[in-house]
Design a protein around this motif. Structure first.
Motif, short mmCIF file in Angstrom:
data_model
loop_
_atom_site.label_atom_id
_atom_site.label_comp_id
_atom_site.label_asym_id
_atom_site.label_seq_id
_atom_site.Cartn_x
_atom_site.Cartn_y
_atom_site.Cartn_z
N ASN A 136 -13.27 -8.25 -10.26
CA ASN A 136 -12.95 -6.92 -10.81
C ASN A 136 -14.15 -5.98 -10.70
OD1 ASN A 136 -10.34 -7.65 -11.47
ND2 ASN A 136 -10.85 -8.18 -13.58
N LYS A 137 -15.33 -6.48 -10.97
CA LYS A 137 -16.55 -5.67 -10.87
C LYS A 137 -16.76 -5.20 -9.44
CE LYS A 137 -21.48 -6.03 -11.86
NZ LYS A 137 -22.54 -6.86 -12.38
N ILE A 138 -16.59 -6.09 -8.47
CA ILE A 138 -16.74 -5.74 -7.06
C ILE A 138 -15.68 -4.72 -6.65
CG2 ILE A 138 -16.64 -6.63 -4.68
CD1 ILE A 138 -19.20 -7.38 -6.25
N SER A 139 -14.45 -4.95 -7.11
CA SER A 139 -13.35 -4.04 -6.78
C SER A 139 -13.63 -2.63 -7.29
CB SER A 139 -12.05 -4.57 -7.39
OG SER A 139 -10.99 -3.69 -7.14
N LYS A 140 -14.10 -2.52 -8.53
CA LYS A 140 -14.42 -1.21 -9.12
C LYS A 140 -15.55 -0.53 -8.34
CE LYS A 140 -13.03 -2.23 -13.84
NZ LYS A 140 -13.49 -2.50 -15.21
N ALA A 141 -16.54 -1.31 -7.94
CA ALA A 141 -17.68 -0.77 -7.21
C ALA A 141 -17.26 -0.19 -5.85
CB ALA A 141 -18.74 -1.84 -7.02
N HIS A 142 -16.19 -0.74 -5.27
CA HIS A 142 -15.76 -0.31 -3.94
C HIS A 142 -14.65 0.74 -3.96
CE1 HIS A 142 -18.07 -3.82 -2.78
NE2 HIS A 142 -18.12 -3.29 -1.58
N LYS A 143 -14.12 1.07 -5.12
CA LYS A 143 -13.06 2.08 -5.20
C LYS A 143 -13.59 3.42 -4.73
CE LYS A 143 -9.95 0.19 -8.54
NZ LYS A 143 -9.06 -0.55 -7.86
N GLY A 144 -12.83 4.07 -3.89
CA GLY A 144 -13.21 5.38 -3.38
C GLY A 144 -14.12 5.35 -2.18
N LYS A 145 -14.56 4.15 -1.77
CA LYS A 145 -15.39 4.02 -0.57
C LYS A 145 -14.50 3.80 0.63
CE LYS A 145 -19.47 2.21 -2.87
NZ LYS A 145 -20.39 1.10 -2.96
N VAL A 146 -14.91 4.32 1.75
CA VAL A 146 -14.12 4.15 2.97
C VAL A 146 -14.62 3.00 3.77
CG1 VAL A 146 -13.36 5.25 5.09
CG2 VAL A 146 -13.62 6.59 3.02
#
Length: 146
Positions: A136-146
């Motif tokens: 979940n932490k990794i997923s949040k960190a990558h949200k909005g990145k292309v």
């Protein structure tokens, strides 16, 4: 150019990190200097890494940890075998110490955390709750990145 191939000049070190407050230990393997390797563990702890050793460094403070070399090897495969031996000898895997694996699978940045492990493999290593928090932490960190 050097007279020997670079691989012949590399010396692998198996090291022991001991928490001076509770006696828990971690066995690792590196081709770097011990001070450089300890510094890397401390930097990882500052990044909020969810590995046992890094959490302990945050909890007890970097000054509570001592690093020492326990063996040197010229051959990488032999070093990985010996790392497994020392993890078993010191009983630092599966809750008795800070090792998350039985050893032998990494040198430097080639480790389980950046090899595309499946969710099931992270569950096995971290335990289901911690693995879900990590993903979940990794997923949040990558949200909005292309």
């Amino acid at each position: 150019m050097l007279g020997k191939p670079f691989s012949l000049l590399v010396m692998y070190k198996i090291y022991l990190i001991t928490n001076q407050k509770n006696g828990k230990k971690y066995i690792g393997l590196t081709s770097k200097s011990l001070s450089s390797r300890l510094k890397s563990h401390i930097q990882d702890a500052r990044r909020d890494t969810e590995r046992h050793l890094q959490r302990a460094i945050r909890k007890h403070g970097k000054e509570s940890f001592k690093i020492e070399e326990i063996e040197k090897c010229k051959d990488e495969e032999k070093a990985k075998e010996r790392e497994k031996y020392w993890i078993s000898e010191y009983n630092t895997y599966k809750g008795k110490g800070y090792n998350l694996t039985a050893g032998g699978e990494k040198i430097g940045s080639e480790n389980i955390w950046n090899k595309g492990k499946s969710a099931k493999e992270y569950d096995d290593i971290l335990g289901k709750e911690k693995a879900e928090a990590y993903t979940n932490k990794i997923s949040k960190a990558h949200k909005g990145k292309v």
